[in-house]
Design a protein around this motif. Structure first.
Motif, PDB file in Angstrom:
ATOM      1  N   ILE A  82      -2.316  15.558  -6.364  1.00 36.66           N
ATOM      2  CA  ILE A  82      -1.925  14.359  -5.617  1.00 36.66           C
ATOM      3  C   ILE A  82      -3.142  13.432  -5.640  1.00 36.66           C
ATOM      4  O   ILE A  82      -4.243  13.865  -5.293  1.00 36.66           O
ATOM      5  CB  ILE A  82      -1.547  14.697  -4.163  1.00 36.66           C
ATOM      6  CG1 ILE A  82      -0.328  15.639  -4.142  1.00 36.66           C
ATOM      7  CG2 ILE A  82      -1.257  13.429  -3.371  1.00 36.66           C
ATOM      8  CD1 ILE A  82       0.020  16.163  -2.767  1.00 36.66           C
ATOM      9  N   PRO A  83      -2.989  12.179  -6.061  1.00 35.81           N
ATOM     10  CA  PRO A  83      -4.162  11.289  -6.166  1.00 35.81           C
ATOM     11  C   PRO A  83      -4.958  11.211  -4.865  1.00 35.81           C
ATOM     12  O   PRO A  83      -4.384  11.238  -3.767  1.00 35.81           O
ATOM     13  CB  PRO A  83      -3.535   9.932  -6.512  1.00 35.81           C
ATOM     14  CG  PRO A  83      -2.268  10.280  -7.193  1.00 35.81           C
ATOM     15  CD  PRO A  83      -1.755  11.513  -6.510  1.00 35.81           C
ATOM     16  N   MET A  84      -6.287  11.142  -4.993  1.00 30.69           N
ATOM     17  CA  MET A  84      -7.171  10.962  -3.840  1.00 30.69           C
ATOM     18  C   MET A  84      -7.386   9.457  -3.661  1.00 30.69           C
ATOM     19  O   MET A  84      -8.279   8.865  -4.272  1.00 30.69           O
ATOM     20  CB  MET A  84      -8.504  11.693  -4.052  1.00 30.69           C
ATOM     21  CG  MET A  84      -8.367  13.205  -4.118  1.00 30.69           C
ATOM     22  SD  MET A  84      -9.958  14.071  -4.305  1.00 30.69           S
ATOM     23  CE  MET A  84     -10.709  13.816  -2.688  1.00 30.69           C
ATOM     24  N   LEU A  85      -6.545   8.853  -2.850  1.00 29.75           N
ATOM     25  CA  LEU A  85      -6.553   7.400  -2.690  1.00 29.75           C
ATOM     26  C   LEU A  85      -7.725   6.932  -1.837  1.00 29.75           C
ATOM     27  O   LEU A  85      -8.255   7.680  -1.012  1.00 29.75           O
ATOM     28  CB  LEU A  85      -5.241   6.941  -2.051  1.00 29.75           C
ATOM     29  CG  LEU A  85      -3.949   7.319  -2.806  1.00 29.75           C
ATOM     30  CD1 LEU A  85      -2.738   6.877  -2.013  1.00 29.75           C
ATOM     31  CD2 LEU A  85      -3.944   6.711  -4.204  1.00 29.75           C
ATOM     32  N   SER A  86      -8.133   5.691  -2.021  1.00 31.84           N
ATOM     33  CA  SER A  86      -9.143   5.081  -1.157  1.00 31.84           C
ATOM     34  C   SER A  86      -8.441   4.500   0.066  1.00 31.84           C
ATOM     35  O   SER A  86      -7.211   4.485   0.141  1.00 31.84           O
ATOM     36  CB  SER A  86      -9.899   3.987  -1.912  1.00 31.84           C
ATOM     37  OG  SER A  86      -8.985   3.022  -2.411  1.00 31.84           O
ATOM     38  N   ILE A 309      -0.500   1.208  -4.120  1.00 31.13           N
ATOM     39  CA  ILE A 309      -1.033   1.678  -5.403  1.00 31.13           C
ATOM     40  C   ILE A 309      -2.355   2.416  -5.211  1.00 31.13           C
ATOM     41  O   ILE A 309      -2.574   3.479  -5.791  1.00 31.13           O
ATOM     42  CB  ILE A 309      -1.218   0.499  -6.384  1.00 31.13           C
ATOM     43  CG1 ILE A 309       0.141  -0.088  -6.753  1.00 31.13           C
ATOM     44  CG2 ILE A 309      -1.954   0.958  -7.642  1.00 31.13           C
ATOM     45  CD1 ILE A 309       0.066  -1.331  -7.607  1.00 31.13           C
ATOM     46  N   LYS A 310      -3.234   1.877  -4.361  1.00 32.06           N
ATOM     47  CA  LYS A 310      -4.575   2.461  -4.235  1.00 32.06           C
ATOM     48  C   LYS A 310      -4.891   3.049  -2.877  1.00 32.06           C
ATOM     49  O   LYS A 310      -5.940   3.679  -2.695  1.00 32.06           O
ATOM     50  CB  LYS A 310      -5.632   1.401  -4.580  1.00 32.06           C
ATOM     51  CG  LYS A 310      -5.629   0.981  -6.038  1.00 32.06           C
ATOM     52  CD  LYS A 310      -6.780   0.027  -6.327  1.00 32.06           C
ATOM     53  CE  LYS A 310      -6.815  -0.342  -7.805  1.00 32.06           C
ATOM     54  NZ  LYS A 310      -7.939  -1.279  -8.109  1.00 32.06           N
ATOM     55  N   SER A 311      -4.014   2.845  -1.886  1.00 27.78           N
ATOM     56  CA  SER A 311      -4.337   3.315  -0.538  1.00 27.78           C
ATOM     57  C   SER A 311      -3.074   3.677   0.235  1.00 27.78           C
ATOM     58  O   SER A 311      -2.009   3.106  -0.020  1.00 27.78           O
ATOM     59  CB  SER A 311      -5.127   2.243   0.221  1.00 27.78           C
ATOM     60  OG  SER A 311      -4.355   1.061   0.322  1.00 27.78           O
ATOM     61  N   PRO A 312      -3.184   4.600   1.202  1.00 30.33           N
ATOM     62  CA  PRO A 312      -2.019   4.949   2.020  1.00 30.33           C
ATOM     63  C   PRO A 312      -1.745   3.868   3.060  1.00 30.33           C
ATOM     64  O   PRO A 312      -2.659   3.174   3.506  1.00 30.33           O
ATOM     65  CB  PRO A 312      -2.458   6.262   2.689  1.00 30.33           C
ATOM     66  CG  PRO A 312      -3.942   6.175   2.753  1.00 30.33           C
ATOM     67  CD  PRO A 312      -4.373   5.421   1.539  1.00 30.33           C
ATOM     68  N   ARG A 313      -0.476   3.750   3.466  1.00 32.88           N
ATOM     69  CA  ARG A 313      -0.116   2.801   4.518  1.00 32.88           C
ATOM     70  C   ARG A 313      -0.337   3.396   5.910  1.00 32.88           C
ATOM     71  O   ARG A 313      -0.270   2.671   6.891  1.00 32.88           O
ATOM     72  CB  ARG A 313       1.351   2.373   4.365  1.00 32.88           C
ATOM     73  CG  ARG A 313       1.646   1.519   3.145  1.00 32.88           C
ATOM     74  CD  ARG A 313       3.058   0.950   3.203  1.00 32.88           C
ATOM     75  NE  ARG A 313       3.336   0.076   2.064  1.00 32.88           N
ATOM     76  CZ  ARG A 313       3.902   0.484   0.933  1.00 32.88           C
ATOM     77  NH1 ARG A 313       4.245   1.759   0.806  1.00 32.88           N
ATOM     78  NH2 ARG A 313       4.120  -0.360  -0.048  1.00 32.88           N
TER      79      ARG A 313
END
Length: 679
Positions: A82-86, A309-313
């Motif tokens: 699972i991607p490690m989002l910023s 795309i790059k971060s969780p809500r």
């Protein structure tokens, strides 16, 4: 070795593996150690001995696997399940309230509770466990693909190699995410060592942690003081979590360190209040943080909110005010330390960094100034971290106007005007004032002499020491013990009662251990540990004063620099006179270390000894303890420098190697007889 003895060794190995793992959990997770670091190290050393001699008893999750593996030729890459989002950033309360409003709108509900945690300034990693065993560790990388750093992460004591399964069974697959950090005191110690060895210092703990994790030789990583706090999970099979807070509780039960400053069940108003509390705590924490991470606590709601795309809500980072700011270097002055070392200091245009006005920053040494090309008048990026002395991170070359002035180290001491000598220390050159009567040195030396770990004289603080030196009342260490109450009472801010209390404290300090006395003298390269090692080897101050560099170097842990500095100090006529005056004043030096028998009676004194095989008269751990009391250095491996091999039953390969190298072999009967005579 017979089957019974082999079984005993196997049981000992399993016991040590279990106990050491438990002690790591007590220390790093529960913050409640039940044994000292020395005891832990002794147990680990014994386990290493067993596993070297009996590799069949080693396990993949043994604590010995933390000591480092053969160097890699490069790092492999791995894709995160699972991607490690910023995280998106918030810089004020309104940004956080806007984040809350978006969540309310997307979820169509207002009763959202949050978990809030310190935003650690470290390196994000992912740890992969299969059936409870660590199988892979990776960096965050670009969030999708990271570098495999398993060997390096295994060296970190706070990372469990095998999950604790006391409260529940480990899942078949668990990916845990956390932040690798270096604590402030450990970082300062690391940089001090690098300076002493002529190496470039790290700019901040995060850079040090990142550099340590990217070492191809994991033995280098093992030597760095890395730590971890976990904050979340990636892909998980075999277990589920209802909330962020329950997830962290479960991870803690599995043996992971979880930050103690995490709060859950917070309303958005509670989040903003906790931010202020955490900001106030910032400087007192033992590690660097640069903000607070806010997460929707309910994991079902997290899933509903989803990701961009790059971060969780469902999460946001509320950043603290910057701890780095740009200012102007108005001047560079030079300070003189207690050993005469000259340290350049930048005088800055005052700037508020993290709530404190900063007007000075250390520049470490002349080489550091040259390497960074620091000039008077430069615009510089300055960093402040808690109680650590502010420092210049780098120069902003694009801001130069052409009238900046290069710095030149003075050729004479700025305090006593004596000529400065350049002394080579490993790869770097340090500038020193060699005048022992220099007032700047004297003030710093006496501050050290009376400090808590030395003579521990209550009431003789820094300001009083400076005043006494300036008034000419302290010209050497010995003068401390001849201070008169009547003269002290005449000093500024020193009334009759204070003078009485100080003289009583001085009198009380006159009984001191040899270890603390040697440390108090402030000899170059002779800190607490060196003073301890020397006092263990010698019974009296006279013995130390009469010894040679060669004898000192034979002490395990004492290097040539320390040996030379000690002999140089005690051979100096002025120092000898001061020591005589100290003794004359009534100072009594006792040795709280075990007294070692004289060399002609004690064949073990200052010898390198290896124990092998099974001893019938005592456990090997007890034999080691007795030998160390007698001044021996007990090691685990045979070499040409080994003086004796003490061989019990079924001595094995070490006995064969000793015979090949011509090392003297002592059987247990001979050893036991000598021990009975000496102890």
């Amino acid at each position: 070795m017979n089957d019974q003895n082999t079984d005993q060794i196997k049981k000992e190995a399993r016991r040590l593996q279990k106990e050491l793992t438990g002690h790591s959990y007590q220390y790093h997770v529960l913050d409640d150690p039940v044994i000292s670091d020395v005891e832990y190290d002794m147990m680990l050393k014994r386990l290493i001995e067993i596993e070297e001699e009996f590799p069949q008893f080693s396990t993949p999750d043994s604590p010995t696997k933390r000591v480092g593996a053969p160097p890699l030729t490069g790092f492999q890459q791995a894709i995160h399940s699972i991607p490690m989002l910023s995280l998106d950033n918030a810089f004020n309360d309104q940004d956080v309230l806007d984040f809350y409003k978006r969540s309310v709108k997307n979820l169509n509900r207002e009763d959202i509770l949050y978990a809030a945690e310190p935003k650690l300034d470290g390196v994000a990693v992912e740890l992969k466990y299969e059936n409870g065993t660590l199988v892979q560790a990776t960096t965050r990388g670009d969030g999708v693909t990271g570098e495999v750093i398993t060997q390096n992460v295994r060296t970190i004591r706070s990372v469990p190699l095998k999950l604790h399964e006391v409260k529940m069974r480990a899942p078949s697959l668990l990916e845990v995410r956390g932040e690798i950090i270096i604590k402030r005191t450990d970082f300062d110690r690391l940089n001090k060592i690098r300076l002493e060895h002529g190496e470039n210092v790290f700019a901040n703990p995060r850079n040090a942690a990142a550099g340590s994790l990217r070492q191809l030789d994991s033995k280098i990583t093992a030597s760095r003081p890395l730590d971890i706090f976990v904050y979340g999970t990636g892909f998980v099979q075999g277990i589920s979590f209802q909330s962020q807070s329950l997830m962290l509780d479960t991870l803690k039960d599995f043996g992971f360190p979880v930050n103690s400053h995490i709060k859950s069940g917070l309303t958005i108003d509670g989040v903003l209040k906790f931010y202020k509390e955490l900001e106030a705590l910032r400087d007192s924490l033992s590690y660097e943080i640069d903000g607070m991470v806010i997460k929707v606590d309910d994991i079902f709601l997290q899933q509903q909110l989803g990701e961009k795309i790059k971060s969780p809500r469902w999460a946001i980072a509320y950043k603290f005010p910057a701890m780095q700011k740009t200012t102007t270097i108005k001047d560079i002055i030079v300070q003189v330390g207690r050993t005469g070392t000259l340290t350049p200091v930048a005088i800055l245009e005052g700037v508020n960094i993290g709530g404190a006005m900063v007007s000075r920053a250390t520049l470490h040494n002349e080489d550091e100034i040259k390497r960074k090309d620091i000039r008077i008048g430069d615009k510089a990026l300055v960093m402040r971290a808690g109680d650590v002395i502010p420092k210049v991170v780098k120069i902003i070359e694009s801001e130069r106007k052409g009238d900046e002035v290069p710095f030149e180290m003075p050729v004479h001491c700025p305090v006593c005007k004596s000529k400065i000598e350049k002394v080579k220390l490993d790869k770097s050159i340090i500038n020193k004032c060699v005048n022992a009567s220099c007032q700047a040195q004297l003030k710093e030396r006496i501050k050290h002499f009376v400090s808590k770990k030395a003579f521990d004289i209550d009431g003789l603080g820094k300001k009083i020491v400076v005043q006494l030196v300036d008034e000419g009342m302290l010209k050497s260490f010995a003068d401390v013990f001849f201070l008169e109450k009547e003269k002290l009472a005449c000093l500024d801010r020193m009334a009759q009662k204070s003078a009485t209390n100080l003289t009583r404290s001085i009198e009380k300090s006159k009984n001191i251990s040899l270890r603390r006395f040697v440390y108090a003298l402030g000899i170059d390269h002779t800190g607490e540990n060196a003073a301890k090692l020397i006092s263990e080897r010698f019974s009296t101050l006279k013995d130390i004063m009469e010894t040679s560099e060669e004898v000192l170097e034979e002490i395990n842990g004492i290097g040539p620099e320390t040996a030379s500095a000690v002999c140089k100090f005690f051979s100096n006529f002025e120092n000898k006179t001061i020591l005589e005056d100290i003794i004359y004043s009534g100072v009594i030096i006792t040795n709280d270390q075990p007294v070692i028998a004289e060399s002609h009676d004690n064949p073990f004194n200052n010898k390198r000894i290896v124990l092998t095989g099974t001893l019938q008269s005592m456990p090997r751990s007890e034999a080691k303890k007795q030998l160390e009391k007698l001044g021996a250095s007990v090691t685990s491996s045979i070499s040409s420098k080994t003086d004796f091999l003490i061989a019990g039953e079924n001595a094995g390969s070490k006995l064969e190697k000793a015979q090949t190298l011509g090392v003297e072999i002592m059987d247990e009967n001979w050893f036991a007889a000598l021990l009975k005579k000496l102890v």
